[in-house]
Every structure is written in C-alpha cells, then in structure tokens.
Design a protein around this motif. Structure first.
Motif, PDB file in Angstrom:
ATOM      1  N   UNK A   5     -41.751  69.566   2.973  1.00 21.37           N
ATOM      2  CA  UNK A   5     -40.586  69.246   2.343  1.00 21.37           C
ATOM      3  C   UNK A   5     -40.609  68.139   1.253  1.00 21.37           C
ATOM      4  N   UNK A   6     -41.368  66.936   2.030  1.00 19.10           N
ATOM      5  CA  UNK A   6     -41.881  65.983   1.178  1.00 19.10           C
ATOM      6  C   UNK A   6     -43.223  65.619   1.474  1.00 19.10           C
ATOM      7  N   UNK A   7     -43.935  64.723   0.737  1.00 22.07           N
ATOM      8  CA  UNK A   7     -45.311  64.542   0.877  1.00 22.07           C
ATOM      9  C   UNK A   7     -45.491  63.769   2.267  1.00 22.07           C
ATOM     10  N   UNK A   8     -46.237  63.888   3.079  1.00 22.80           N
ATOM     11  CA  UNK A   8     -46.371  63.410   4.399  1.00 22.80           C
ATOM     12  C   UNK A   8     -45.951  64.012   5.470  1.00 22.80           C
ATOM     13  N   UNK A   9     -44.928  65.251   5.101  1.00 20.43           N
ATOM     14  CA  UNK A   9     -44.463  66.188   6.341  1.00 20.43           C
ATOM     15  C   UNK A   9     -45.550  67.000   6.972  1.00 20.43           C
ATOM     16  N   UNK A  10     -45.375  67.071   8.165  1.00 18.62           N
ATOM     17  CA  UNK A  10     -46.282  68.256   8.815  1.00 18.62           C
ATOM     18  C   UNK A  10     -45.504  69.646   8.450  1.00 18.62           C
ATOM     19  N   UNK A  11     -46.240  70.590   8.674  1.00 16.86           N
ATOM     20  CA  UNK A  11     -45.646  72.040   8.432  1.00 16.86           C
ATOM     21  C   UNK A  11     -45.549  72.684   9.785  1.00 16.86           C
TER      22      UNK A  11
END
Length: 158
Positions: free
Chosen positions: A101-107
């Motif tokens: 969802x935003x930079x730094x999020x895991x998937x």
C-alpha cells in the motif's frame, strides 16, 4: 477414494475423536506429525486427500496453524505422493494485504501464497476471498467459492 484430515481448533490441533494423526511436541516447541498406523492403508490408496483447516488469526496463533498445516501436508505426501492434495479453508489469511500500500509495506498475500504453494496443494478452496482475482495471481489451484448460492440454498431450506 477420498481421505480427509481436519485441522480445526485455533491452536492448530484437531481434537476430534476420529483424529487420524498424532502430534508430538518437542521440548523446544517444535511439532512432529505422524499419521496413525490404522489409517496408512486408506491414505496410501486414496486418489484425493482433503485437509480442512481454519487458518484465522487469534492472538498470534496463525503462525503455529500454518506450520501444523505444512507438517500435515508433508505427512500425507510421505505416505501418498500421488494423491491430489486439496486444502479447504473458509478464510484466506492475508488476502486483504493483496499489494504494497505504501513504500516499506510487506506484501502479505504474496508471502502467504509462497508458504501455501510450498506445501504443494493441487487445489486450495476458500470461501469468498477478499479479492479473489488478486489471490488467483499468487495461489496455485485457488478455487474461491462465492457464498451467494450457499446463502440462497440456506434461505430456501428455512
């Protein structure tokens, strides 16, 4: 012939009277899963094996449930590597985390899909995944059952 194994309780243990495997917990906490000897013949001749699991987050227990699921799948494959292995899980964990969802999020969905795919299920049946078209991209053999027909059937019976 179909062979079924259940994995129902929140702690990842099947407590039904017809439990088809035993679990051993080592002192460090690891689990060992063993198919009971009286079920080996049925399992080895089955064409299809269904593992039913409830994989819902309840106080951090989902990790243990996922490991127990992997151990059961491996125990089944150790007895019968040719049978179609099918997972029935009404809830698909991490389906809501279907992207970063935003930079730094895991998937989350991709990570969970990697874990499921490593268990070598031929099919994974779930009930109304959050975004089944996204989940289809990551989980091999996903069969998302939409509840509309099940709800209509229940209403008609009422």
């Amino acid at each position: 012939m179909t062979f079924s194994i259940n994995l129902y309780t929140a702690d990842g243990l099947d407590v039904s009277p017809l439990q088809k495997y035993t679990t051993i917990q080592y002192t460090a906490g690891e689990m060992q899963v063993r198919i009971k000897p009286e079920y080996i013949e049925d399992l080895s001749s089955a064409h299809e094996v269904i593992i039913r699991a409830r994989l819902a987050e309840t106080g951090g227990i989902i990790a243990r449930s996922i490991i127990n699921l992997a151990l059961r799948a491996d125990a089944v494959r150790g007895v019968n590597s040719k049978a179609r292995l099918i997972l029935h899980t009404p809830y698909l964990p991490y389906a809501r985390a279907d992207r970063r969802f935003v930079p730094g999020d895991c998937h989350g969905l991709a990570v969970f899909a990697d874990l499921l795919n490593a268990m070598h299920f031929n099919e994974v049946h779930t009930l109304d995944a959050h975004h089944h078209k996204r989940a289809d991209l990551y989980i091999r053999g996903l069969r998302d059952i939409q509840p509309n027909s099940l709800i209509q059937s229940a209403i008609e019976k009422f």
